[in-house]
Design a protein around this motif. Structure first.
Motif, short mmCIF file in Angstrom:
data_model
loop_
_atom_site.label_atom_id
_atom_site.label_comp_id
_atom_site.label_asym_id
_atom_site.label_seq_id
_atom_site.Cartn_x
_atom_site.Cartn_y
_atom_site.Cartn_z
N MET A 101 0.81 -1.21 0.00
CA MET A 101 0.00 0.00 0.00
C MET A 101 0.85 1.27 0.00
SD MET A 101 -2.87 -1.22 -0.47
CE MET A 101 -3.84 0.27 -0.42
N ALA A 102 2.16 1.10 0.10
CA ALA A 102 3.06 2.25 -0.06
C ALA A 102 3.44 2.47 -1.52
CB ALA A 102 4.32 2.05 0.79
N GLU A 103 3.07 1.52 -2.38
CA GLU A 103 3.33 1.68 -3.81
C GLU A 103 2.42 2.77 -4.39
OE1 GLU A 103 5.69 0.29 -5.22
OE2 GLU A 103 6.15 -1.59 -4.18
N PRO A 104 2.81 3.38 -5.51
CA PRO A 104 1.91 4.35 -6.15
C PRO A 104 0.55 3.72 -6.47
CG PRO A 104 4.09 4.42 -7.16
CD PRO A 104 4.09 3.24 -6.23
N ALA A 105 -0.48 4.53 -6.47
CA ALA A 105 -1.82 4.03 -6.76
C ALA A 105 -1.87 3.37 -8.13
CB ALA A 105 -2.84 5.16 -6.69
N LEU A 106 -1.09 3.90 -9.08
CA LEU A 106 -1.06 3.35 -10.44
C LEU A 106 0.38 3.27 -10.92
CD1 LEU A 106 -2.74 2.47 -12.95
CD2 LEU A 106 -2.64 4.85 -13.70
#
Length: 676
Positions: free
Chosen positions: A305-310
């Motif tokens: 969930m720390a990854e970019p949304a897209l």
């Protein structure tokens, strides 16, 4: 591709049957880790057969998940494979009710800790989304790949309100043959034949309901997650490929879901991203999904969930080709979608983009395309084959009206959906408008970037039929399919407009086309800031990793057909496209099953006659178990033709045991052209 010799857990495999509330039993295969503790379950549930068609793919991923601490479960839908019951409509509520029952059954197993995840590609991914929209309590996370949230306008049936000739026909024809295959006596015993005959009696070609519902009515809405994104409660990892036609699903889910969501779009075709099928590069997809499962099903902080949304692959410009082993580009990340780093840039068609001069005294440009425009469209659903992608578009551009920019002084990167606002005049009550966005290199070669379609009768909404008042002038809007693409400096952006696109789009009866006012028409591009990634950590993935392959022995057919063959009968003015949807040949499975399949699709049209459009698909499937003398064959033929007021569909099914015909049936329907 790495195939590890060992996993954190030893793995066991079991074939079992899952009971449904009405007494029907579904065939299931379960891979479980050897452990004394309950574990979460991962479910892949779809009509394709786990005993043969998906067995090689299943062997790549289900044991891998089990080895990493999950009970990984593959289930055949009712009336398919070795499951009981009868096949129904592809979008029936029964399949969803069965899916909920399977989720509840899994959550209640003593070896399951009560949490369930679902994953799948294509129908399996779409089905996972549809089940998530019902919010069964045990379903906590979903990984959906190359799937549709809108079966009407994004599911291979219609596009922009226009009938998809190529995929609707091919999909219905394939389903008729594939669903007609019998259960396997090795797994269901002597009951196989009675189950087969009952299944054959219940079969109906899917083209009948699909073609009977030519607008987005209740039939399509009941299977559409797009109607109620808020209904999804499970965390969703949405995955797509820029070479896959359903990629807009990812953009919509990231924008509209209220549940936790992350989007990932690579350069891939309609396949799992670890398959290594072109265009690549492939990624360690199983490892990436394991991070998702561990976070949502085991409460472990894996950083997903720390990854970019897209996260998307920004395609670099390439010369046109029907396939690329690896598509040049780079990974980019956007913290939200829509992204503040993407802005809308408007290009007037008579200003920033230009075409050849208009007729004297008339500001409208006529667009009247030959009916075979679209013959170089490529496959609607690229699957990693050598002839999947569109070739050089110069011939298609010559059959269209084109608006070109000046050579770009600096690169232009786009990410998202381009759109058009066009002022149109039409003398026909019904027509269609097709837009292609192309990257034109200094040598004149034209590479397709993306495209879109609008049925002019659907301009007020996909649920409406509004015929055009002949001679009237209206402003219409059209969105193109989402894409990420880097136009280099020195290249030109080309917008090509046509009134036909066969065999993707079934032609309307009137060939007169339409007229366009460039002075009141605008192309809007989603332009991403060139410095958007400055200071951001690079996006990386591990190398692909899978379980050891199943060990299927395949034999190539003696006479292999070209993947795509275009024939032009000059005297008759007819164009014919022949497509082999798979390589065919014989496949011997480790359990002794021999499976052989041959298929050919053909699409015909005359350049000057939209009513000459014809489709035909022939398919033969043979299944053998030589050790017990079991030998069955399924033969099908499916055709669609038209006149000005009706479509005519013809389907034929023949089933044989050995040389004896045990079932034969023909269907013929005349279906009114209510919208298409």
């Amino acid at each position: 591709m790495r195939h590890p010799d060992a996993y954190p857990h030893s793995v066991t495999r079991e074939d079992l049957r899952i009971p449904l509330p009405d007494g029907t039993e579904l065939a299931a295969r379960v891979w479980r880790p050897v452990t004394d503790h309950p574990v979460p379950a991962l479910l892949e549930y779809l009509p394709d057969r786990l005993g043969d068609r998906t067995a090689p793919r299943d062997a790549q991923r289900h044991p891998w998940y089990a080895g990493h601490g999950y009970a990984s479960v593959r289930v055949d839908a009712r009336g398919h494979g070795n499951s009981g019951g009868l096949p129904g409509d592809h979008y029936s509520g029964q399949q969803l009710a069965d899916g909920v029952a399977v989720i509840e059954w899994l959550a209640d197993r003593p070896w399951c800790g009560g949490r369930v995840g679902m994953f799948g590609t294509s129908w399996g991914g779409s089905g996972s989304l549809r089940l998530a929209a019902l919010a069964p309590p045990a379903l906590r996370a979903v990984v959906t790949v190359c799937s549709s949230d809108d079966p009407y306008d994004n599911g291979g049936h219609y596009i922009g309100g226009s009938l998809l000739a190529v995929d609707m026909h091919a999909r219905s024809a394939a389903l008729l043959a594939l669903t007609a295959r019998p259960p396997d006596p090795r797994y269901v015993g002597d009951a196989w034949k009675s189950m087969w005959l009952e299944r054959l009696e219940a079969l109906e070609p899917q083209i009948h309901p699909w073609l009977a519902h030519q607008t987005r009515d209740a039939y399509w809405r009941r299977g559409s997650v797009r109607e109620d994104h808020a209904g999804v409660r499970a965390a969703v990892l949405a995955v797509g490929g820029w070479a896959d036609p359903h990629r807009d699903t990812v953009l919509r889910l990231v924008e509209h879901l209220r549940a936790p969501v992350r989007g990932l779009i690579g350069p891939w075709p309609h396949q799992y991203p670890d398959q290594g099928l072109p265009p690549g590069p492939a990624i360690g997809f199983l490892q990436e999904t394991l991070r998702w499962w561990d976070h949502w099903l085991k409460d472990e902080d894996t950083g997903v969930m720390a990854e970019p949304a897209l996260r998307t692959w920004m395609n670099e410009s390439v010369p046109p080709a029907t396939g690329y082993a690896n598509r040049p580009g780079r990974w980019v990340g956007d913290e939200s979608w829509p992204s503040p780093d993407v802005r809308e840039v408007r290009y007037g068609l008579d200003d920033a983009l230009r075409t050849a001069g208009t007729p004297s005294g008339d500001r409208f440009v006529p667009v009247r395309s030959p009916q075979h425009t679209g013959i170089d469209a490529g496959r609607f659903v690229p699957s990693g084959n050598a002839a999947d992608l569109p070739p050089d578009q110069r011939e298609e551009d010559g059959r269209s009206v084109c608006f070109d920019s000046a050579p770009l002084p600096e690169p232009v990167e786009i990410l998202g959906r381009a759109s058009l606002s066009l002022r149109v005049r039409s003398q026909a009550r019904r027509g269609q408008l097709v837009a292609r966005l192309c990257d034109v290199a200094p040598d004149g070669s034209s590479t397709l970037v993306t495209r879109g379609v609008l049925n002019l009768a659907a301009r007020a909404g996909r649920d409406l039929v509004a015929e055009w008042e002949p001679g009237a002038v209206e402003d219409v809007g059209l969105e193109l399919v989402g894409i990420a693409h880097d136009f280099p400096a020195g290249h030109r952006i080309r917008l090509a407009l046509s009134s036909a696109y066969w065999p993707w789009v079934w032609p309307q009866p009137d060939p007169s086309g339409f007229e366009l006012d460039p002075g009141h028409s605008v192309l809007t591009l989603p332009v991403r800031h060139l410095a958007a990634d400055a200071g951001s950590a690079p996006i990386t993935f591990e190398a692909p990793e899978q379980s050891a392959p199943l060990g299927v022995r395949s034999t190539e057919p003696l006479t292999a057909r070209p993947e795509r063959l275009v024939v032009h009968d000059v005297a008759q003015g007819e164009w014919r496209l022949e497509a082999a949807p798979d390589r065919g040949g014989s496949h011997a499975y480790p359990d002794g099953l021999v499976h052989e399949e041959h298929a050919l699709e053909a699409y015909r049209i005359r350049s000057d006659d939209p009513l000459s459009a014809r489709t035909r698909s022939d398919r033969t499937i043979r299944m053998e178990r030589p050790d017990i003398g079991w030998d069955v064959t399924v033969q099908t033929r499916s055709e669609i033709s038209c006149d000005a007021t009706h479509f005519t569909t013809r389907d034929r099914l023949r089933a044989l045991e050995g040389a004896d015909v045990v079932f034969e049936r023909e269907w013929e329907r005349r279906i009114p052209r209510t919208a298409s």
